[in-house]
Motif scaffolding. Structure first.
Motif, PDB file in Angstrom:
ATOM      1  N   ASN A  48       0.830  -1.194   0.000  1.00  0.00           N
ATOM      2  CA  ASN A  48       0.000   0.000   0.000  1.00  0.00           C
ATOM      3  C   ASN A  48       0.866   1.246   0.000  1.00  0.00           C
ATOM      4  O   ASN A  48       2.099   1.181   0.107  1.00  0.00           O
ATOM      5  N   ILE A  49       0.198   2.375  -0.142  1.00  0.00           N
ATOM      6  CA  ILE A  49       0.912   3.636  -0.268  1.00  0.00           C
ATOM      7  C   ILE A  49       1.732   3.930   0.978  1.00  0.00           C
ATOM      8  O   ILE A  49       2.887   4.370   0.892  1.00  0.00           O
TER       9      ILE A  49
ATOM     10  N   GLU B 252       1.969  -0.266 -12.798  1.00  0.00           N
ATOM     11  CA  GLU B 252       1.053  -0.060 -11.668  1.00  0.00           C
ATOM     12  C   GLU B 252       1.566   0.967 -10.670  1.00  0.00           C
ATOM     13  O   GLU B 252       0.790   1.503  -9.870  1.00  0.00           O
TER      14      GLU B 252
ATOM     15  N   GLU C 235      -0.251   4.145 -10.607  1.00  0.00           N
ATOM     16  CA  GLU C 235      -1.518   4.155  -9.880  1.00  0.00           C
ATOM     17  C   GLU C 235      -1.310   4.582  -8.428  1.00  0.00           C
ATOM     18  O   GLU C 235      -2.173   5.242  -7.840  1.00  0.00           O
ATOM     19  N   TYR C 236      -0.168   4.196  -7.828  1.00  0.00           N
ATOM     20  CA  TYR C 236       0.102   4.637  -6.459  1.00  0.00           C
ATOM     21  C   TYR C 236       0.184   6.162  -6.407  1.00  0.00           C
ATOM     22  O   TYR C 236      -0.341   6.799  -5.493  1.00  0.00           O
TER      23      TYR C 236
ATOM     24  N   ASP D 223      -1.201   8.247  -8.579  1.00  0.00           N
ATOM     25  CA  ASP D 223      -2.527   8.797  -8.854  1.00  0.00           C
ATOM     26  C   ASP D 223      -3.447   8.702  -7.638  1.00  0.00           C
ATOM     27  O   ASP D 223      -4.380   9.496  -7.497  1.00  0.00           O
ATOM     28  N   LYS D 224      -3.179   7.728  -6.773  1.00  0.00           N
ATOM     29  CA  LYS D 224      -4.006   7.564  -5.571  1.00  0.00           C
ATOM     30  C   LYS D 224      -3.485   8.373  -4.389  1.00  0.00           C
ATOM     31  O   LYS D 224      -4.030   8.273  -3.289  1.00  0.00           O
ATOM     32  N   GLY D 225      -2.414   9.136  -4.619  1.00  0.00           N
ATOM     33  CA  GLY D 225      -1.998  10.059  -3.573  1.00  0.00           C
ATOM     34  C   GLY D 225      -0.613   9.863  -3.005  1.00  0.00           C
ATOM     35  O   GLY D 225      -0.180  10.650  -2.155  1.00  0.00           O
TER      36      GLY D 225
END
Length: 675
Positions: free
Chosen positions: A145-146, A180, A183-184, A186-188
């Motif tokens: 996760n981030i 991918e 995407e991390y 882009d999700k913040g």
């Protein structure tokens, strides 16, 4: 030379087995300092300064301790690939790592491993790759996760500070937003401002993301990781150059206009087959302002003149451009008997184009001084010869399979002809390997015929042909169906009647970009969208004649540009006469990456095909209008049809003329009209 506009300009040797690996083993005993000394010299001669070293079974800092010392001596800035953090190769983890490549369960071991990478780096100038992907360039586990990735970066920066004895922000670092990982972001997920965000293409030469207009500048800036070679879906492409320079120019110009100027690095595979695009990429990175869209052909001619002198440079440049264009519209590894249409004569036309190119190249070779012929064979004649033969092979297989449907007497002869062409491919490879006393032996070892999935097989596979048993009785051949004569208008985008500019927006021809002719786009690309197209907003006008009133379909053939704005998709608008423009989204249903069939089809076919429906009130002359909405949309062709047309790969051939009855010549003027 002045100061380069892009700070770090480099190449990535990748996917290097069996070709580069076999060559290096024969010539230098392996991928070692003896080989890298030549690579460093090459990079400097091409005005580059940055390298990601070969990493398939290789570890630059571990295999030969002289390699990093030589890099420092030559002034080459070293890095590791997008998935190898902290200056350590994947192979080093295989050699020295313990336990899983998983920071949640094995963080102590990983920190120790990374710390040694920074110690090995010492004072050598480097850009340190940060964060992590899964082992072997795979995505991290679903549980990642981030917050975990941000902790990884923080821990890595602490190691940097401790081992270099200076603040972490004084060591250049990058975070690659590859696949991918984007995407991390882009999700913040965020990283410190001094780290360069290395943006990436989709592995097929189409940029996935660029800084948003109005974003505050980053201290570490932005970079691009680009591809001339790739192992992955929808099909690996590693054999020969399939990268037309006009498209490389257009995508990297897009990056430059969005202030991506810190790092430009390109995956060049085995290095050798990519001489021209590598030269272009690094020259363009030095000063993009010096090379406009209309200057790409002149660049290729200068390059040809540097290699072979000015006498035949124009012809050689045209051959180089055309073979890359033909390979770009369908990469050799993706060819199949059904790629082009037999019924319409499209397949025969494609083969004829390649063979005409081959005839020209062979004629020039005979005119060149003997001292230039080996180099000419490697750089020009061989790729044309190999690709002409490959296309004829698949065409012949298509003819064989078609003849076999009705047991035609030609079936077996066509099968034998196909087998001979398959054998000729191997002969062409051996001829390349024998040139100049075997100077480049093994460089053409890459498999390229007979793919059954995205990845390559150990060797080329003969495409399936049909051989009839003796005495097979021919069946009646069905009379060819006579399709209804469906009227259509097919226009190359560059053959507009008028270009209407507005404000800072002007229309720019992109000569030779695309599968058939040239293309057109609106510049600059760093200007906000035209949200309400119409009236005098920027658009192209095409005068057409239609034989009847009623419904028509407009098909737009567009370069497979991605939504680099990461919003809802890039858009254009289309209208006929004075109707309200219809807005069309290029990217409905598309997400770049293996498994998304819309994206896979677009990159495999090298085209995005979008349609819109219209109604015309009367037969006769009409004005077709293509409107700018979002920046970065590249138009190659427009087709207006009254009904379904025969299926072809490249679309209906151009059949329009200007008001004087002649096909316009885009070379006559590079400036576009406005009103």
């Amino acid at each position: 030379l002045g100061t380069p506009k892009v700070k770090y300009r480099g190449i990535f040797l990748n996917d290097e087995a069996p070709a580069l690996t076999g060559w290096a083993k024969e010539k230098f005993g392996g991928i070692n300092s003896k080989m890298y000394e030549h690579v460093f010299e090459l990079i400097l001669r091409l005005k580059g300064n940055y390298l990601w070293p070969a990493m398939w079974g290789n570890a630059f800092n571990d295999d030969d301790k002289r390699s990093p010392e030589l890099a420092d001596t030559y002034g080459i800035v070293m890095g590791t690939s997008h998935h190898e953090p902290m200056q350590r190769a994947q192979q080093e983890w295989k050699r020295y790592g313990h336990g899983p490549w998983n920071y949640q369960t094995n963080d102590t071991t990983l920190r120790r491993f990374w710390r040694q990478g920074i110690r090995n780096m010492g004072s050598h100038e480097s850009i340190v790759t940060m964060a992590m992907r899964g082992d072997g360039d795979e995505p991290m586990s679903e549980g990642s996760n981030i917050a975990l990735l941000e902790k990884i970066v923080a821990d890595q920066r602490q190691i940097l500070a401790e081992e270099t004895h200076k603040p972490a922000d004084q060591t250049p670092q990058l975070w690659a937003l590859y696949k991918e990982v984007q995407e991390y972001y882009d999700k913040g997920m965020r990283v410190p401002d001094d780290m360069t965000l290395l943006l990436c293409d989709d592995n097929w030469g189409n940029l996935r993301k660029l800084p948003k207009l109005g974003d505050a500048p980053r201290r570490g800036g932005y970079g691009i990781y680009y591809h001339f070679d790739y192992v992955g879906g929808p099909r690996s492409y590693r054999w020969l150059n399939t990268n037309p320079l006009p498209r490389v120019w257009e995508q990297m110009h897009l990056a430059y206009e969005h202030d991506v100027k810190q790092i430009w690095i390109v995956n060049v595979g085995d290095l050798k087959p990519m001489e021209l695009p590598i030269s272009f990429f690094l020259d363009y990175a030095w000063n993009p302002d010096a090379l406009p869209a209309t200057g790409v052909a002149a660049y290729t001619q200068r390059w040809a003149s540097q290699q072979f002198g000015p006498k035949y440079a124009a012809d050689i440049a045209d051959i180089l451009a055309k073979y890359a264009k033909y390979n770009g519209r369908r990469k050799p590894e993706l060819l199949a008997p059904n790629t082009y249409s037999l019924a319409t004569g499209e397949w025969a036309g494609v083969v004829a184009e390649y063979n005409q190119l081959l005839t020209r190249a062979e004629a020039i070779k005979q005119k060149l001084p003997a001292a230039d012929r080996d180099a000419f064979y490697e750089l020009v004649l061989h790729p044309v010869q190999a690709c002409a033969n490959l296309n004829e092979l698949y065409y012949t297989v298509a003819l064989n399979q078609e003849a076999a449907k009705t047991n035609q007497p030609t079936t077996n002869a066509l099968a034998e002809q196909a087998k001979a062409l398959f054998a000729k491919d191997a002969e062409i490879k051996q001829r390349y390997h024998a040139v100049a006393g075997g100077k480049w032996n093994h460089m053409m070892d890459q498999m390229h015929i007979g793919y059954t999935s995205w990845h390559d097989e150990p060797r080329d596979i003969m495409p399936a042909v049909v051989t009839l048993a003796p005495g097979a009785a021919p069946m009646p051949v069905p009379a060819p169906s006579t399709p209804a004569d469906i009227p259509y208008v097919s226009l190359d985008a560059e053959h507009y009647t008028q270009a209407v500019n507005a404000g800072p927006i002007t229309w720019q021809r992109l000569p030779d970009l695309g599968r058939t002719a040239g293309a057109v786009t609106a510049l600059p690309t760093n200007v906000a969208p035209t949200e309400a197209p119409g009236g005098s907003s920027p658009h192209l006008e095409y005068r057409i004649n239609l034989p009847q009133a009623g419904p028509v379909t407009v098909s737009a053939y567009l370069a497979p540009t991605l939504d680099f704005t990461n919003t809802t998709g890039l858009r254009y608008a289309i209208s006929i006469d004075d109707e309200a423009p219809q807005i069309v989204n290029l990217h409905t249903g598309m997400k770049s990456g293996e498994g998304n069939m819309v994206w896979e089809r677009a990159v495999a076919n090298d085209i995005l095909l979008k349609t819109s429906q219209h109604t015309v009130a009367a037969a006769g002359p009409h004005m077709l209008k293509f409107w700018r909405v979002d920046p970065g949309v590249v138009l190659e062709k427009l087709v207006v049809s009254i009904g379904p047309l025969p299926a072809t790969y490249l679309g209906p051939p151009t059949n329009t003329a200007d008001s004087k009855g002649k096909t316009p010549n885009p070379a006559a003027s590079s400036s576009l009209g406005s009103r």
